[in-house]
Design an enzyme around this catalytic site. Sequence first.
Site, PDB file in Angstrom:
ATOM      1  N   GLU A 304       0.818  -1.212   0.000  1.00  0.00           N
ATOM      2  CA  GLU A 304       0.000   0.000   0.000  1.00  0.00           C
ATOM      3  C   GLU A 304       0.854   1.267   0.000  1.00  0.00           C
ATOM      4  OE1 GLU A 304      -2.688  -0.685   3.366  1.00  0.00           O
ATOM      5  OE2 GLU A 304      -4.050  -1.771   2.041  1.00  0.00           O
ATOM      6  N   ASP A 378      -8.004  -9.103   4.306  1.00  0.00           N
ATOM      7  CA  ASP A 378      -7.783  -7.956   5.180  1.00  0.00           C
ATOM      8  C   ASP A 378      -8.806  -7.836   6.302  1.00  0.00           C
ATOM      9  OD1 ASP A 378      -6.931  -5.638   6.270  1.00  0.00           O
ATOM     10  OD2 ASP A 378      -7.562  -4.327   4.641  1.00  0.00           O
ATOM     11  N   GLU A 406     -12.435  -1.966  12.351  1.00  0.00           N
ATOM     12  CA  GLU A 406     -12.507  -1.286  11.052  1.00  0.00           C
ATOM     13  C   GLU A 406     -13.605  -1.883  10.180  1.00  0.00           C
ATOM     14  OE1 GLU A 406      -8.856  -1.615   8.808  1.00  0.00           O
ATOM     15  OE2 GLU A 406      -9.686  -0.596   7.059  1.00  0.00           O
TER      16      GLU A 406
HETATM   17  O1  GCW Z   1      -6.982  -2.975   6.841  1.00  0.00           O
HETATM   18  C1  GCW Z   1      -6.137  -2.166   6.082  1.00  0.00           C
HETATM   19  C2  GCW Z   1      -6.428  -0.783   6.526  1.00  0.00           C
HETATM   20  C3  GCW Z   1      -5.254   0.150   6.419  1.00  0.00           C
HETATM   21  C4  GCW Z   1      -4.047  -0.523   7.071  1.00  0.00           C
HETATM   22  C5  GCW Z   1      -3.758  -1.818   6.321  1.00  0.00           C
HETATM   23  C6  GCW Z   1      -2.589  -2.595   6.933  1.00  0.00           C
HETATM   24  C7  GCW Z   1      -2.318   0.461   8.375  1.00  0.00           C
HETATM   25  O2  GCW Z   1      -7.507  -0.275   5.793  1.00  0.00           O
HETATM   26  O3  GCW Z   1      -5.599   1.340   7.078  1.00  0.00           O
HETATM   27  O4  GCW Z   1      -2.938   0.310   7.121  1.00  0.00           O
HETATM   28  O5  GCW Z   1      -4.870  -2.657   6.385  1.00  0.00           O
HETATM   29  O6  GCW Z   1      -2.854  -3.553   7.622  1.00  0.00           O
HETATM   30  O7  GCW Z   1      -1.447  -2.239   6.706  1.00  0.00           O
END
Ligand code: GCW
Length: 714
Positions: A304, A378, A406
Amino acid sequence: MNRIVTCFAAFLLAGSASAEDGYDLWLRYRAVEAATYPELRARVRQLVVPAWTPTLGAAADELQKGLSGLAGIDVPVGDAVATSGAIIFGTPRSSPLIAGAALGLERAGPEGYVIRSVSIAGRSVTIIAANSETGVLYGAFHFLRLVQTRASLDSLDIVSHPRTQIRVLNHWDNLDRHVERGYAGQSIWDWHKLPGWVDTRYTDYARACASVGINGTVLTNVNANATSLTPAYLEKAAAIAQVLRPYGVRVYLTARFSAPIELGGLATADPLDPAVRAWWKAKVDEIYRHIPDFGGFLVKANSEGQPGPQDYRRNHADGANMLAEALKPHRGVVMWRAFVYSNETPTDRAKQAYDEFVPLDGRFADNVIVQVKNGAIDFQPREPFHPLFGAMPKTPLMMEVQITKEYLGFATHLAYLGTMWRETLSADTLVKGKGSTVARVIDGELHGYRMTGMAGVANIGTDRNWSGSHFDQANWFAFGRLAWNPEESAQAIAEDWTRMTFANDPAFVSPVVAMMMGSREAVVNYMMPLGLAHLFDTGHHYGPGPWVNDLDRADWNPTYYHRADARGVGFDRGPKGSAATAQYAPAAGRIFADRDKVPEQFLLWFHHLPWDYKTRSGRPLWDELVWRYSHGVDVVRQMRAQWQALAPFVDAERFAQTAAFLAIQEQEARWWRDACIAYFQSVNGLPLPAGFAPPANSLDYYKALRFPYAPGRG
Ligand code: GCW
């Protein structure tokens, strides 16, 4: 008559303790009604303190405060046994009494403890003993838990030791105090005022962590800022470390891979470049001058947008090993994240971490542990276990879970995550035959790992109740307990937490625990049942967005995940699809790839199926989906009603907030149900099955909703 009823209700409310704001967490030491627990006073008549070292002092303080509060008397402190009912605690080194008693301490290991009822010179006493002072502190918290849950204090013979070594919180906290994916206020780390002002909250944070065996904390976000490694910030981190140290909580930091460029002025961050290696070595030496027991680094690299070794055509092992080399002389570790996926890679996102990491198995330095999320995408409300578990026998893997919600309704939705984590931990990878559970991978037993651990993305912030809601505290609690013992039952943990946090009356405990146990399944149902995933609206992840299909990266679009069209829905990950099932051990992969054998909760994760596919209830897929969405909402409605009936047992403040949050949850559960049904119906054109209410609004209405200020954005 009515008046009498009202008065009675008011009396009950008033009688149920004064208002509480939740700050005390589960370390609530309110006086026990003596008549209901007569043995308490007989068993806590004196505290025998071995020595006032920082850690033993912390144990003494906690026991004194806790037991005095619970027993409603001032428990006297002494250095020799003066009475029956004394509590003796310490290590063999600090306490001659403990050194002289045959307690079987070898069973406790370096961090565990023994709690025993014994007789010394005719006096029956309780001993809390451990090989290390931190072990004693853990034992002290366990003893307090016994009292808080009204367990018998007679004939105790308890041995407990952690099954994983690194039990860490990951704070996704930025230096400006914004918490990425945080729903409980700002970061508790007040960087600007540190080190001059050290908030007393840090001590209470450390107490809470130690009470459930958490022994480390990564203070900074994995989306890292190199500033945290500058001298000024190291001084600040050192001030926090000093508060946490007596509680056995070590400080870790995130390392931004490009720091040698950003802070060191180097032209590159290539991990094989000697100048880069020298820079990290010097930086690490500097950190240890500030924090002698620094735990090490957590790293998100080439994920990312974060920099990493691949920027220099090196691999993850090259990157991790460079940092490991710098940390090694100090016994620090590297936790290297496996959360990697790339839009440019044409394969299924769920396969990418496995594809990148399995070829590196055995190539990581011995102080590196790879941190793997529970599932391959995720932290979705439900995912099958990550295929890396069981696939890297020569590389220690730790499991990362998300305590902050989240993807489970932020702070307002009641979702107890103990059940979700147990679901992954008890999943059978089948790599070494039946019983090769994820728990046995991460506790090191299955592959003989030299390092073990579990990480939880913290849900902690400046809110008075720490976690954004009272029930979210349970997830912090459950994380610690499961990191200590990945095989502990989610129900037993929920029960302890409920008793410690609220009340011991079975008329309260059993409905609350039942509510907690069913809560996460309800969220799965009203958000994304049957193995659907990632239907969240863009960026903030608050609310549904199954229609979203216009983001730059294909693998950020919900349509990429559900693949719904007029004929069917779901992601084919079997041999004719993305073949993600082949990443599992053959026996497990075969089950997932078979639509008749795959657990139905993962049906659409692994299969693309026609809308009229017959599910196990006998209902066609579309009807089943609608049924589940509706059922999720029904369960929340029942939870709300259930909570209303529990008013007499809870103080007014915590009762009211929970009631209000449940009302929000019901509203939002409906929103999820209606928006998703409206969307899927727009794709398949099918009528709703008989007896189910149509969505309250049009699809366009749901699509037009915007939340520019939703909390926790990345
Ligand atoms: O779940 C996702 C989140 C990001 C996060 C990423 C990760 C810290 O939306 O905000 O970044 O995973 O785990 O690196």
